[in-house]
Design an enzyme around this catalytic site. Structure first.
Site, PDB file in Angstrom:
ATOM      1  N   CYS A 202    -106.919  -8.651 -44.853  1.00  0.00           N
ATOM      2  CA  CYS A 202    -106.647  -9.320 -43.585  1.00  0.00           C
ATOM      3  C   CYS A 202    -105.189  -9.042 -43.229  1.00  0.00           C
ATOM      4  O   CYS A 202    -104.283  -9.490 -43.923  1.00  0.00           O
ATOM      5  CB  CYS A 202    -106.888 -10.822 -43.737  1.00  0.00           C
ATOM      6  SG  CYS A 202    -106.459 -11.736 -42.259  1.00  0.00           S
TER       7      CYS A 202
ATOM      8  N   CYS B 160    -107.053  -9.069 -34.470  1.00  0.00           N
ATOM      9  CA  CYS B 160    -107.363  -8.760 -35.868  1.00  0.00           C
ATOM     10  C   CYS B 160    -106.354  -7.701 -36.321  1.00  0.00           C
ATOM     11  O   CYS B 160    -106.292  -6.606 -35.731  1.00  0.00           O
ATOM     12  CB  CYS B 160    -108.803  -8.240 -35.968  1.00  0.00           C
ATOM     13  SG  CYS B 160    -109.206  -7.603 -37.607  1.00  0.00           S
TER      14      CYS B 160
END
Ligand SMILES: N[C@@H](CCC[C@H](N)C(=O)O)C(=O)O
Length: 322
Positions: free
Chosen positions: A77, A226
């Site tokens: 992430c 993202c």
């Protein structure tokens, strides 16, 4: 069980951070999944795109594990790593840290503010691979580049890359959120093509080393941004000759803006430097009942209004660039 939490965001991709480095809560993975599903629920709890668990590491300064809001654990992430990096460097009283993630130990560095008075960190994203087996995507060739995926769309072309979590990227003239949602959902249903699901991004070139990216995230849905997707999108625009490696790319998103730089590696291949905010929103204590998660209570302890105020200015600036 009492658990301290910190609510954070990176480009409004929002996360709850739980510090298992300083506190031994004795959590197992079933409990981490239960915490994640309960706390990330935006209708009945705090709400977030995922939980970052910060843990001790045997071979790095600390370890980050990320759980998506649906309770699944992805490989990486990017926005979350900036936040983990801030938390870990503040804990250790340093500017730099090496953070263990599922597939690699990654460098995080505190850096100049991306925009007036914003806690800013840069992280080196990798390993990057175009080999379809690393996502995986079931395809007749070793790579899938600029190719139609008939089960997904008859006309859009996608490139597949792992960062090392799986991404497919398409370049379009206009981004329509309902199309991103529809294609993203479908991509995560066709398990004969993407057995482990995939993050799907639509990219629009705005010229002058600037792109806009919107992503449907595996395990979450449409998010404001993202980090690994924006890194992957920057890389794809370099491969298409729209942008250039070693030159900073401004990446706008629905939660603000980051900057990415695609690096050539001496040994071949690429890494991407992702720079952006790591913002704290509030902290508090959770009284969590694992036998009845709905009965859990949250007690607010501290808010960080100054950080939010500064970030709003970056957002306004980013909206003007579009
Ligand atoms: N938001 C993240 C990516 C989180 C994981 C992703 N949903 C996946 O399942 O791969 C980022 O900033 O990179």
């Amino acid at each position: 069980m009492k658990i301290d939490i910190l609510k954070t965001h990176g480009s409004y991709n929002d996360f709850i951070l739980i510090d298992e480095y300083s506190h031994d809560y004795g959590l197992n993975d079933e409990q981490r999944t239960s915490l994640t599903r309960t706390l990330c629920d935006r209708d009945h709890s705090i709400g977030a795109d995922g939980i970052l668990f910060i843990q001790k590491s045997d071979n790095a300064d600390a370890r980050m594990r990320i759980f998506n809001s649906d309770g699944t654990e992805p490989e990486m992430c990017g926005n979350g790593l900036r936040i983990a990096g801030r938390y870990i460097t503040e804990l250790l009283g340093r500017d730099h840290a090496v953070v263990e993630t599922q597939k690699a130990n990654l460098n995080v560095q505190k850096t100049d503010s991306i925009y007036e008075d914003i806690q800013t960190f840069e992280v080196l994203i990798g390993p990057v691979s175009f080999d379809v087996s690393t996502l995986p995507v079931i395809h007749s060739e070793n790579t899938l580049q600029n190719t139609v995926i008939p089960k997904l769309s008859p006309d859009l072309t996608f490139t597949a890359v792992s960062m090392p979590n799986p991404h497919i990227i398409t370049l379009v003239n206009e981004i329509r959120e309902n199309q991103v949602a529809e294609i993203g959902k479908k991509a995560n249903e066709i398990k004969d093509v993407f057995p482990k699901g995939v993050n799907v991004s639509f990219v629009k070139d705005l010229g002058d080393s600037t792109i806009f990216v919107q992503t449907y995230e595996r395990g979450v849905g449409i998010t404001n941004s993202c980090g690994t997707a924006m890194s992957a999108s920057s890389l794809i625009t370099c491969l298409l000759g729209i942008n250039h490696p070693e030159k900073e790319i401004t990446v706008l998103n629905n939660g603000g803006m980051v900057r990415c730089k695609v690096n050539y590696l001496k040994q071949g291949g690429y890494s991407v430097l992702l720079k952006g905010n790591a913002t704290y929103v509030f902290s508090g204590t959770l009284d969590f009942d694992f036998s009845k998660p709905v009965n859990s209570e949250f007690h607010l302890e501290e808010e960080f209004p100054h950080e939010e105020e500064s970030y709003r200015k970056l957002e306004a600036y980013a909206n003007n660039v579009q």
